[in-house]
Each structure stands twice: as structure tokens, then as C-alpha cells.
Scaffold this motif. Structure first.
Motif, PDB file in Angstrom:
ATOM      1  N   THR A   1      22.839   3.240  -8.714  1.00  0.00           N
ATOM      2  CA  THR A   1      22.219   4.543  -8.859  1.00  0.00           C
ATOM      3  C   THR A   1      22.505   5.074  -7.673  1.00  0.00           C
ATOM      4  OG1 THR A   1      20.292   6.021  -9.479  1.00  0.00           O
ATOM      5  CG2 THR A   1      19.833   3.766  -8.241  1.00  0.00           C
ATOM      6  N   PRO A   2      22.823   6.433  -7.398  1.00  0.00           N
ATOM      7  CA  PRO A   2      23.102   7.190  -6.314  1.00  0.00           C
ATOM      8  C   PRO A   2      21.716   7.222  -5.332  1.00  0.00           C
ATOM      9  CG  PRO A   2      22.965   8.668  -7.873  1.00  0.00           C
ATOM     10  CD  PRO A   2      22.852   7.513  -8.600  1.00  0.00           C
ATOM     11  N   ARG A   3      20.430   7.144  -5.755  1.00  0.00           N
ATOM     12  CA  ARG A   3      19.551   7.289  -5.011  1.00  0.00           C
ATOM     13  C   ARG A   3      17.874   6.984  -5.940  1.00  0.00           C
ATOM     14  NH1 ARG A   3      15.255  11.300  -3.985  1.00  0.00           N
ATOM     15  NH2 ARG A   3      14.316  11.301  -1.960  1.00  0.00           N
ATOM     16  N   LEU A   4      17.118   6.504  -5.305  1.00  0.00           N
ATOM     17  CA  LEU A   4      15.709   6.024  -5.888  1.00  0.00           C
ATOM     18  C   LEU A   4      14.678   7.092  -5.562  1.00  0.00           C
ATOM     19  CD1 LEU A   4      16.066   2.439  -5.347  1.00  0.00           C
ATOM     20  CD2 LEU A   4      16.246   3.329  -7.526  1.00  0.00           C
ATOM     21  N   ALA A   5      13.512   6.744  -5.955  1.00  0.00           N
ATOM     22  CA  ALA A   5      12.289   7.783  -5.649  1.00  0.00           C
ATOM     23  C   ALA A   5      12.179   8.080  -4.142  1.00  0.00           C
ATOM     24  CB  ALA A   5      11.068   6.985  -6.331  1.00  0.00           C
ATOM     25  N   PHE A   6      12.393   7.360  -3.412  1.00  0.00           N
ATOM     26  CA  PHE A   6      12.447   7.740  -1.799  1.00  0.00           C
ATOM     27  C   PHE A   6      13.743   7.469  -1.260  1.00  0.00           C
ATOM     28  CE2 PHE A   6       8.111   6.502  -2.701  1.00  0.00           C
ATOM     29  CZ  PHE A   6       7.424   7.599  -2.698  1.00  0.00           C
ATOM     30  N   PRO A   7      14.155   8.290  -0.616  1.00  0.00           N
ATOM     31  CA  PRO A   7      15.649   8.095  -0.044  1.00  0.00           C
ATOM     32  C   PRO A   7      15.847   6.856   0.743  1.00  0.00           C
ATOM     33  CG  PRO A   7      14.622  10.246   1.150  1.00  0.00           C
ATOM     34  CD  PRO A   7      13.596   9.501   0.155  1.00  0.00           C
TER      35      PRO A   7
ATOM     36  N   VAL B   1      22.558  -0.845   4.462  1.00  0.00           N
ATOM     37  CA  VAL B   1      21.866  -1.415   3.249  1.00  0.00           C
ATOM     38  C   VAL B   1      21.430  -3.004   3.518  1.00  0.00           C
ATOM     39  CG1 VAL B   1      23.285  -0.168   1.666  1.00  0.00           C
ATOM     40  CG2 VAL B   1      24.245  -2.240   2.663  1.00  0.00           C
ATOM     41  N   THR B   2      21.358  -3.265   5.054  1.00  0.00           N
ATOM     42  CA  THR B   2      21.227  -4.553   5.292  1.00  0.00           C
ATOM     43  C   THR B   2      19.750  -5.057   4.940  1.00  0.00           C
ATOM     44  OG1 THR B   2      22.257  -4.266   7.489  1.00  0.00           O
ATOM     45  CG2 THR B   2      20.698  -5.998   7.484  1.00  0.00           C
ATOM     46  N   ASN B   3      18.832  -4.203   4.625  1.00  0.00           N
ATOM     47  CA  ASN B   3      17.366  -4.391   4.196  1.00  0.00           C
ATOM     48  C   ASN B   3      17.426  -4.616   2.671  1.00  0.00           C
ATOM     49  OD1 ASN B   3      16.533  -4.473   6.679  1.00  0.00           O
ATOM     50  ND2 ASN B   3      15.503  -2.248   6.610  1.00  0.00           N
ATOM     51  N   THR B   4      18.281  -4.570   1.814  1.00  0.00           N
ATOM     52  CA  THR B   4      18.277  -4.775   0.364  1.00  0.00           C
ATOM     53  C   THR B   4      17.638  -6.063   0.068  1.00  0.00           C
ATOM     54  OG1 THR B   4      20.416  -3.633   0.150  1.00  0.00           O
ATOM     55  CG2 THR B   4      19.624  -4.998  -1.729  1.00  0.00           C
ATOM     56  N   GLY B   5      17.702  -7.079   0.423  1.00  0.00           N
ATOM     57  CA  GLY B   5      17.118  -8.693   0.426  1.00  0.00           C
ATOM     58  C   GLY B   5      15.663  -8.424   0.593  1.00  0.00           C
ATOM     59  N   ALA B   6      15.375  -7.901   1.680  1.00  0.00           N
ATOM     60  CA  ALA B   6      13.853  -7.772   1.880  1.00  0.00           C
ATOM     61  C   ALA B   6      13.108  -6.807   1.016  1.00  0.00           C
ATOM     62  CB  ALA B   6      13.796  -7.174   3.505  1.00  0.00           C
ATOM     63  N   GLN B   7      13.738  -5.734   0.864  1.00  0.00           N
ATOM     64  CA  GLN B   7      13.239  -4.722  -0.160  1.00  0.00           C
ATOM     65  C   GLN B   7      12.972  -5.432  -1.565  1.00  0.00           C
ATOM     66  OE1 GLN B   7      14.379  -0.916  -0.825  1.00  0.00           O
ATOM     67  NE2 GLN B   7      14.381  -0.499   1.331  1.00  0.00           N
ATOM     68  N   LEU B   8      13.787  -6.106  -2.041  1.00  0.00           N
ATOM     69  CA  LEU B   8      13.829  -6.808  -3.444  1.00  0.00           C
ATOM     70  C   LEU B   8      12.911  -7.826  -3.493  1.00  0.00           C
ATOM     71  CD1 LEU B   8      15.159  -7.018  -6.042  1.00  0.00           C
ATOM     72  CD2 LEU B   8      16.948  -8.455  -5.152  1.00  0.00           C
ATOM     73  N   ARG B   9      12.613  -8.353  -2.402  1.00  0.00           N
ATOM     74  CA  ARG B   9      11.667  -9.531  -2.218  1.00  0.00           C
ATOM     75  C   ARG B   9      10.305  -8.847  -2.238  1.00  0.00           C
ATOM     76  NH1 ARG B   9      13.837 -11.900   1.808  1.00  0.00           N
ATOM     77  NH2 ARG B   9      14.838 -13.513   0.659  1.00  0.00           N
ATOM     78  N   GLN B  10      10.062  -7.871  -1.661  1.00  0.00           N
ATOM     79  CA  GLN B  10       8.889  -7.125  -1.764  1.00  0.00           C
ATOM     80  C   GLN B  10       8.696  -6.585  -3.313  1.00  0.00           C
ATOM     81  OE1 GLN B  10       6.400  -6.918   0.783  1.00  0.00           O
ATOM     82  NE2 GLN B  10       5.009  -5.980  -1.058  1.00  0.00           N
ATOM     83  N   CYS B  11       9.759  -6.167  -3.958  1.00  0.00           N
ATOM     84  CA  CYS B  11       9.507  -5.800  -5.422  1.00  0.00           C
ATOM     85  C   CYS B  11       8.886  -6.930  -6.275  1.00  0.00           C
ATOM     86  CB  CYS B  11      11.118  -5.169  -5.915  1.00  0.00           C
ATOM     87  SG  CYS B  11      11.351  -3.621  -4.955  1.00  0.00           S
ATOM     88  N   TYR B  12       9.474  -8.122  -6.112  1.00  0.00           N
ATOM     89  CA  TYR B  12       9.263  -9.019  -6.987  1.00  0.00           C
ATOM     90  C   TYR B  12       7.971  -9.494  -6.277  1.00  0.00           C
ATOM     91  CZ  TYR B  12      13.587 -10.218  -8.872  1.00  0.00           C
ATOM     92  OH  TYR B  12      14.834 -10.260  -9.702  1.00  0.00           O
TER      93      TYR B  12
ATOM     94  N   GLY C   1       0.700  -1.194  -0.018  1.00  0.00           N
ATOM     95  CA  GLY C   1      -0.110   0.083  -0.059  1.00  0.00           C
ATOM     96  C   GLY C   1       0.795   1.462  -0.162  1.00  0.00           C
ATOM     97  N   PRO C   2       0.398   2.253   0.585  1.00  0.00           N
ATOM     98  CA  PRO C   2       1.371   3.575   0.746  1.00  0.00           C
ATOM     99  C   PRO C   2       2.486   3.329   1.735  1.00  0.00           C
ATOM    100  CG  PRO C   2      -0.703   3.799   1.988  1.00  0.00           C
ATOM    101  CD  PRO C   2      -0.768   2.469   1.606  1.00  0.00           C
ATOM    102  N   GLN C   3       2.773   2.248   2.410  1.00  0.00           N
ATOM    103  CA  GLN C   3       3.730   2.295   3.196  1.00  0.00           C
ATOM    104  C   GLN C   3       5.052   1.535   2.772  1.00  0.00           C
ATOM    105  OE1 GLN C   3       3.447   3.684   6.107  1.00  0.00           O
ATOM    106  NE2 GLN C   3       1.491   4.288   5.383  1.00  0.00           N
ATOM    107  N   LEU C   4       6.063   2.208   2.976  1.00  0.00           N
ATOM    108  CA  LEU C   4       7.556   1.312   2.611  1.00  0.00           C
ATOM    109  C   LEU C   4       7.707   0.192   3.549  1.00  0.00           C
ATOM    110  CD1 LEU C   4       9.825   4.413   1.802  1.00  0.00           C
ATOM    111  CD2 LEU C   4       8.343   3.405   0.107  1.00  0.00           C
ATOM    112  N   VAL C   5       8.270  -0.809   2.756  1.00  0.00           N
ATOM    113  CA  VAL C   5       8.537  -2.021   3.391  1.00  0.00           C
ATOM    114  C   VAL C   5      10.200  -2.294   3.583  1.00  0.00           C
ATOM    115  CG1 VAL C   5       8.682  -4.750   3.065  1.00  0.00           C
ATOM    116  CG2 VAL C   5       6.636  -3.384   2.401  1.00  0.00           C
ATOM    117  N   ALA C   6      10.694  -2.432   4.855  1.00  0.00           N
ATOM    118  CA  ALA C   6      11.941  -2.538   5.236  1.00  0.00           C
ATOM    119  C   ALA C   6      12.639  -1.422   4.828  1.00  0.00           C
ATOM    120  CB  ALA C   6      12.468  -3.864   4.426  1.00  0.00           C
ATOM    121  N   PRO C   7      12.282  -0.146   5.082  1.00  0.00           N
ATOM    122  CA  PRO C   7      12.998   1.260   4.655  1.00  0.00           C
ATOM    123  C   PRO C   7      14.305   1.081   5.206  1.00  0.00           C
ATOM    124  CG  PRO C   7      11.202   1.681   6.228  1.00  0.00           C
ATOM    125  CD  PRO C   7      11.287   0.274   6.073  1.00  0.00           C
TER     126      PRO C   7
END
Length: 143
Positions: free
Chosen positions: A125-131, A58-69, A40-46
Motif C-alpha cells: 500500500t502507498p500509505r497507512l493511517a499515519f505517515p 524502511v529500516t524499522n519495518t521489523g520493529a513495527q511488525l513486532r509491536q503489531c503482534y 498507548g498513543p505513541q508510535l513505536v519505531a516511527p
């Protein structure tokens, strides 16, 4: 005759503010906009960020990628497709070594096989849509 075009969204605020859709089907091809880690509107593992908005861990990289999929799979399902129909992916990463370490296991889990049959590119990339975002996933699928 031009093939029919169909679109889908996640109903999150940034779709309207930026002005885009999450997915477009044109003929037998589905193009997904970059999927980020949200429920929804909430970021996962920011990721934690400092006062300037720079990522500090950057520890949450895997958790974020999992949510992207997961978000991508949800969109594809609306078109009668799945991750099995993906032919090309691009992973945008704030920290390429962290994304590279996470991507192997997460991709294999997402595609359900030890050798995902998908063309894949990773771009730093140096940054994405949300920091707080560490990765973004863009996919193309063929029906």
C-alpha cells in the motif's frame, strides 16, 4: 438466536476520532482491526518521513511488525485467546520487500514456531493511517 457480540479497544485517540473498535468477538470468531505499532498513543519505531510525508527509510519495518503482534496478542488475551488461535492474517506494507524480509523472523517469533500455522497475505500500500507507519496487521482468530 444471534450470538453475543463483544468488543475491545486500546484507549487511543484515533479510535474515537475515526469511530471504530480494535476487536469484535462474534460467536467463536474474533476479528481484529488493523494493528499498528503503538504503545498507548505513541508510535513505536516511527519511520522518518520527508516534508511531504513520504517515508525515507524502511529500516524499522521489523520493529513495527513486532509491536503489531504484541498489540494483537494483548487484545486476544482479553478474549481468553492467544496468537495460537489466529487462523488468518493480512500484513499491509508500505515497502513489500522490507516487510517480506522482516516478516519471516518476526512471524516465527510471534507465533513461537518455525512454521506458523496461519493463512497469511501481504499487501503493498502507498500509505497507512499515519505517515510514519510501515506495516499494519489484521487478524482473525477462532476459539
Amino acid at each position: 438466536m444471534t450470538p453475543a457480540r463483544r468488543t475491545e479497544i486500546h484507549h487511543v485517540p484515533w479510535e474515537e476520532s475515526y469511530g471504530y473498535v480494535q476487536a469484535v468477538q462474534h460467536g467463536d470468531t474474533i476479528y481484529l482491526s488493523g494493528q499498528v505499532a503503538h504503545d498507548g498513543p505513541q508510535l513505536v519505531a516511527p519511520a522518518p518521513v520527508d516534508a511531504t510525508g513520504k517515508v525515507t527509510d524502511v529500516t524499522n519495518t521489523g520493529a513495527q511488525l513486532r509491536q503489531c503482534y504484541a498489540n494483537a496478542a494483548q487484545l486476544l488475551e482479553r478474549f481468553g485467546a492467544s496468537l495460537d488461535d489466529v487462523v488468518d492474517e493480512v500484513i499491509y506494507a508500505v515497502d513489500v520487500p522490507a516487510a517480506d524480509a522482516a516478516a519471516g523472523p518476526v512471524r516465527k517469533e510471534a507465533y513461537g514456531r518455525p512454521d506458523p500455522q496461519v493463512a497469511s497475505t501481504m499487501i503493498g500500500t502507498p500509505r497507512l493511517a499515519f505517515p510514519e507507519l510501515l506495516v499494519e496487521l489484521k487478524l482473525t482468530a477462532r476459539l
